[in-house]
Design an enzyme around this catalytic site. Structure first.
Site, PDB file in Angstrom:
ATOM      1  N   ARG A  34      -3.868   9.192  -9.962  1.00 57.09           N
ATOM      2  CA  ARG A  34      -5.078   9.276 -10.794  1.00 57.09           C
ATOM      3  C   ARG A  34      -6.388   9.341 -10.003  1.00 57.09           C
ATOM      4  O   ARG A  34      -7.455   9.542 -10.568  1.00 57.09           O
ATOM      5  CB  ARG A  34      -5.125   8.085 -11.766  1.00 57.09           C
TER       6      ARG A  34
ATOM      7  N   GLY B 256      -3.354  -3.311  -1.354  1.00 57.84           N
ATOM      8  CA  GLY B 256      -4.302  -2.438  -0.668  1.00 57.84           C
ATOM      9  C   GLY B 256      -5.318  -1.799  -1.590  1.00 57.84           C
ATOM     10  O   GLY B 256      -6.353  -1.307  -1.131  1.00 57.84           O
TER      11      GLY B 256
ATOM     12  N   THR C 200       7.570  -3.550  -6.763  1.00 65.49           N
ATOM     13  CA  THR C 200       6.784  -4.433  -5.891  1.00 65.49           C
ATOM     14  C   THR C 200       7.668  -5.410  -5.111  1.00 65.49           C
ATOM     15  O   THR C 200       7.373  -5.744  -3.961  1.00 65.49           O
ATOM     16  CB  THR C 200       5.744  -5.220  -6.708  1.00 65.49           C
TER      17      THR C 200
ATOM     18  N   GLU D 125       6.505  -8.467 -17.616  1.00 67.97           N
ATOM     19  CA  GLU D 125       5.716  -7.234 -17.545  1.00 67.97           C
ATOM     20  C   GLU D 125       5.427  -6.744 -18.957  1.00 67.97           C
ATOM     21  O   GLU D 125       6.220  -6.952 -19.878  1.00 67.97           O
ATOM     22  CB  GLU D 125       6.482  -6.174 -16.745  1.00 67.97           C
TER      23      GLU D 125
ATOM     24  N   ARG E 262     -32.472  10.387  17.192  1.00 61.41           N
ATOM     25  CA  ARG E 262     -31.043  10.632  17.404  1.00 61.41           C
ATOM     26  C   ARG E 262     -30.462   9.659  18.430  1.00 61.41           C
ATOM     27  O   ARG E 262     -31.185   8.904  19.078  1.00 61.41           O
ATOM     28  CB  ARG E 262     -30.848  12.088  17.826  1.00 61.41           C
TER      29      ARG E 262
ATOM     30  N   ALA F 127       0.835  -1.216   0.000  1.00 59.54           N
ATOM     31  CA  ALA F 127       0.000   0.000   0.000  1.00 59.54           C
ATOM     32  C   ALA F 127       0.861   1.254   0.000  1.00 59.54           C
ATOM     33  O   ALA F 127       0.515   2.263   0.588  1.00 59.54           O
ATOM     34  CB  ALA F 127      -0.914   0.001   1.216  1.00 59.54           C
TER      35      ALA F 127
HETATM   36  C1  UD1 Z   1       1.878  -5.278 -10.990  1.00 58.07           C
HETATM   37  C2  UD1 Z   1       2.598  -6.549 -11.456  1.00 58.07           C
HETATM   38  C3  UD1 Z   1       1.906  -7.081 -12.711  1.00 58.07           C
HETATM   39  C4  UD1 Z   1       0.444  -7.325 -12.452  1.00 58.07           C
HETATM   40  C5  UD1 Z   1      -0.213  -6.072 -11.890  1.00 58.07           C
HETATM   41  C6  UD1 Z   1      -1.613  -6.390 -11.439  1.00 58.07           C
HETATM   42  C7  UD1 Z   1       4.904  -6.315 -10.797  1.00 58.07           C
HETATM   43  C8  UD1 Z   1       6.275  -5.970 -11.248  1.00 58.07           C
HETATM   44  N1  UD1 Z   1       3.958  -6.256 -11.715  1.00 58.07           N
HETATM   45  O1  UD1 Z   1       2.087  -4.323 -12.006  1.00 58.07           O
HETATM   46  O2  UD1 Z   1       2.517  -8.292 -13.138  1.00 58.07           O
HETATM   47  O3  UD1 Z   1      -0.194  -7.736 -13.648  1.00 58.07           O
HETATM   48  O4  UD1 Z   1       0.506  -5.553 -10.750  1.00 58.07           O
HETATM   49  O5  UD1 Z   1      -2.276  -5.235 -11.074  1.00 58.07           O
HETATM   50  O6  UD1 Z   1       4.716  -6.668  -9.661  1.00 58.07           O
HETATM   51  N2  UD1 Z   1       3.637  -0.833  -4.756  1.00 58.07           N
HETATM   52  C9  UD1 Z   1       4.353  -0.512  -3.625  1.00 58.07           C
HETATM   53  N3  UD1 Z   1       5.654  -0.140  -3.733  1.00 58.07           N
HETATM   54  C10 UD1 Z   1       6.306  -0.090  -4.921  1.00 58.07           C
HETATM   55  C11 UD1 Z   1       5.556  -0.393  -6.084  1.00 58.07           C
HETATM   56  C12 UD1 Z   1       4.241  -0.785  -5.964  1.00 58.07           C
HETATM   57  O7  UD1 Z   1       3.813  -0.567  -2.519  1.00 58.07           O
HETATM   58  O8  UD1 Z   1       7.482   0.258  -4.929  1.00 58.07           O
HETATM   59  C13 UD1 Z   1       2.237  -1.228  -4.630  1.00 58.07           C
HETATM   60  C14 UD1 Z   1       1.307  -0.230  -5.265  1.00 58.07           C
HETATM   61  O9  UD1 Z   1       0.848   0.698  -4.311  1.00 58.07           O
HETATM   62  C15 UD1 Z   1       0.200  -1.104  -5.793  1.00 58.07           C
HETATM   63  C16 UD1 Z   1       0.864  -2.450  -6.056  1.00 58.07           C
HETATM   64  O10 UD1 Z   1       2.058  -2.441  -5.331  1.00 58.07           O
HETATM   65  O11 UD1 Z   1      -0.805  -1.301  -4.815  1.00 58.07           O
HETATM   66  C17 UD1 Z   1       1.109  -2.727  -7.524  1.00 58.07           C
HETATM   67  O12 UD1 Z   1       1.976  -1.748  -8.029  1.00 58.07           O
HETATM   68  P1  UD1 Z   1       1.813  -1.163  -9.480  1.00 58.07           P
HETATM   69  O13 UD1 Z   1       2.846  -0.168  -9.720  1.00 58.07           O
HETATM   70  O14 UD1 Z   1       0.412  -0.796  -9.720  1.00 58.07           O
HETATM   71  O15 UD1 Z   1       2.173  -2.472 -10.339  1.00 58.07           O
HETATM   72  P2  UD1 Z   1       1.821  -2.727 -11.848  1.00 58.07           P
HETATM   73  O16 UD1 Z   1       2.822  -2.040 -12.699  1.00 58.07           O
HETATM   74  O17 UD1 Z   1       0.403  -2.471 -12.112  1.00 58.07           O
END
Ligand code: UD1
Ligand code: CA
Length: 452
Positions: free
Chosen positions: A15, A100, A78, A150, A330, A9
């Protein structure tokens, strides 16, 4: 098996166009992050939330929940995010990774991923999408998962794959720790990808087992207000279907909002259009809720009717009661069986006894009203002197004439009658008529003014 759920999270959520942290946006009255935390309630493990952006706000909002925190200062991917939680994970723990901002994941799906997991397997939640763009793709050979690529790193052929990574997985803590420590960020986004552990698992002879959600909503993430609303509506529709399965009749399943827990204690309850239920609300058998009511933290007994446009909060309503239209109950209001509170009546922190009636245009605050009392239109309890609140007691069978002010503290005795327009500042004895009224005058010499 000791389960550690890691919830990511730390992301910013640009956005959402909001000053509020993304994971604090609500679905059905609860923050997305809280819903995710609740999805693992049944698994009885520890929950670690990885936070970063708006960390203070997030921690404050979730104060009451039984979770621990891991800070990610910089969002380096991630994989890096999960790493921040690993100091809290032991070798033989089972780690479950959730997000989250993916709030509708179902406990049953997670239970399936966890059951049968051992140190030779990894559970990965995947889904087939008609439009897979943006997601990590599941690369298989001979049906076996071999890695995730990815979108931004995928070849043209890989981009045609429509089975995608939801991001959710479960695996042994020791194995995961090892893989995470050897992650590299030599990819298009220069991030430490959690998804790279899949290939490492395969190379270590760990079997990657794919699991699938019951429906797509379970794995849908929220990046915008529009996506938030899609999930809200889906969640509300599911709740409405469940209420109907339990015996409620709904005037329109799309015009009902439950923000909390709505419990049905019996059959044949009817809920008209545009009702909002918040917090914990329970409805007895044969209850009728008219249109446009807001009901929060209330217990409503059987055969009771709540008429249109009534607002109820932190109150208890007995059986066979009649409330509204346009009533306001109330906090601290209790209506005994058969009580009636009519239109434009406000009741606060008061007990209304069995069969008593407050039919029109009244304010009753800090009062104790006995059985069979009739309160005339426009009665006001003057319970507040600007500093302190005082109590009004009206004993059984009393009759309060219209337009009466009860200047508390004051007691009206059993079966007493108060004449209309009384301003009662001293106790009224039972079984007698009390009235405060200036003598009525008619001035025979009076003439209507004429225009000059
Ligand atoms: C990620 C996955 C992708 C998957 C997709 C599904 C990876 C590299 N890719 O991509 O395979 O299809 O989710 O939705 O894992 N977050 C952190 N810290 C970070 C980066 C992200 O806490 O440094 C959290 C974000 O808040 C979010 C989640 O991890 O809740 C996913 O991150 P996001 O950047 O949306 O990943 P995607 O590029 O969508
Ligand atoms: Ca995403």
């Amino acid at each position: 098996m000791n389960i550690k759920t890691i919830i990511l999270a730390a992301g910013k959520g640009t956005r959402m166009k909001s000053n509020k942290a993304k994971v604090l946006h609500q679905i059905a009255g609860k923050s997305m992050l809280q819903l995710v935390v609740e999805s693992v309630d049944d698994l009885a493990g520890d929950v670690i939330v990885v936070y970063g952006h708006d960390g203070e706000q997030v921690q404050q909002a979730l104060q009451g929940l039984d979770i621990t925190w891991a800070e990610q200062n910089e969002q380096l991917g991630t994989g890096h995010a999960v790493q921040q939680a690993m100091p809290q994970v032991k070798q033989d723990d089972t780690v479950l990774i959730l997000y989250g901002d993916v709030p509708l994941i179902k406990p049953d799906t997670l239970k399936k991923m966890i059951s049968g997991l051992d140190s030779k397997t990894l559970s990965l939640l995947t889904v087939k999408l008609s439009d897979p763009s943006g997601y990590g793709r599941i690369v298989r050979s001979n049906d076996n998962i071999c890695k995730i690529v990815e979108q931004k790193d995928a070849t043209k052929e890989e981009q045609l794959i429509n089975e995608v990574n939801t991001g959710m997985m479960a695996v042994n803590g020791g194995l995961l720790a090892g893989w995470l420590s050897s992650l590299k960020n030599d990819n298009t986004q220069n991030e430490y990808y959690l998804t790279d552990v899949i290939e490492m698992a395969v190379n270590d002879g760990v079997q990657v087992k794919a699991f699938h959600p019951e429906d797509e909503y379970e794995v849908q993430g929220v990046n915008s207000k529009s996506q938030l609303n899609q999930l809200e509506r889906h969640y509300q529709t599911e709740l409405a279907e469940r209420l109907m399965d339990d015996g409620a009749t709904l005037a329109d399943k799309s015009r009902l909002d439950v923000r909390g827990n709505l419990q049905l204690k019996g059959l044949d309850t009817f809920i008209d259009i545009n009702n909002v239920f918040e917090g914990d609300v329970s409805l007895g058998e044969n209850v009728i809720i008219g249109p446009n009511c807001v009901i929060k933290n209330a217990v409503i007994g059987s055969n009771t009717v709540i008429k249109a446009n009534s607002v109820l909060e932190d109150c208890m309503v007995g059986n066979d009661c009649n409330v509204g239209p346009f009533a306001r109950l109330r906090p601290g209001t209790k209506l005994a069986n058969g009580a009636m509170v009519g239109n434009f009546v406000e009741v606060k922190k008061s007990m209304v006894g069995e069969g008593s009636k407050i039919s029109h245009l009244s304010y009753i605050g800090d009062a104790e009203i006995g059985k069979g009392v009739n309160i005339g239109a426009g009665t006001i309890t003057c319970n507040y002197d600007g500093v302190n609140k005082f109590k009004t007691v009206i004993e059984d069978g009393a009759f309060i004439g219209s337009g009466t002010q009860l200047v508390a503290p004051v007691t009206v005795g059993k079966n007493a009658t108060l004449g209309a327009g009384t301003t009662l500042s001293k106790d009224a004895p039972g079984d007698t008529l009390t009235v405060t009224r200036a003598k009525q005058l008619t001035l025979k010499s009076w003439k209507k003014p004429t225009k000059e």
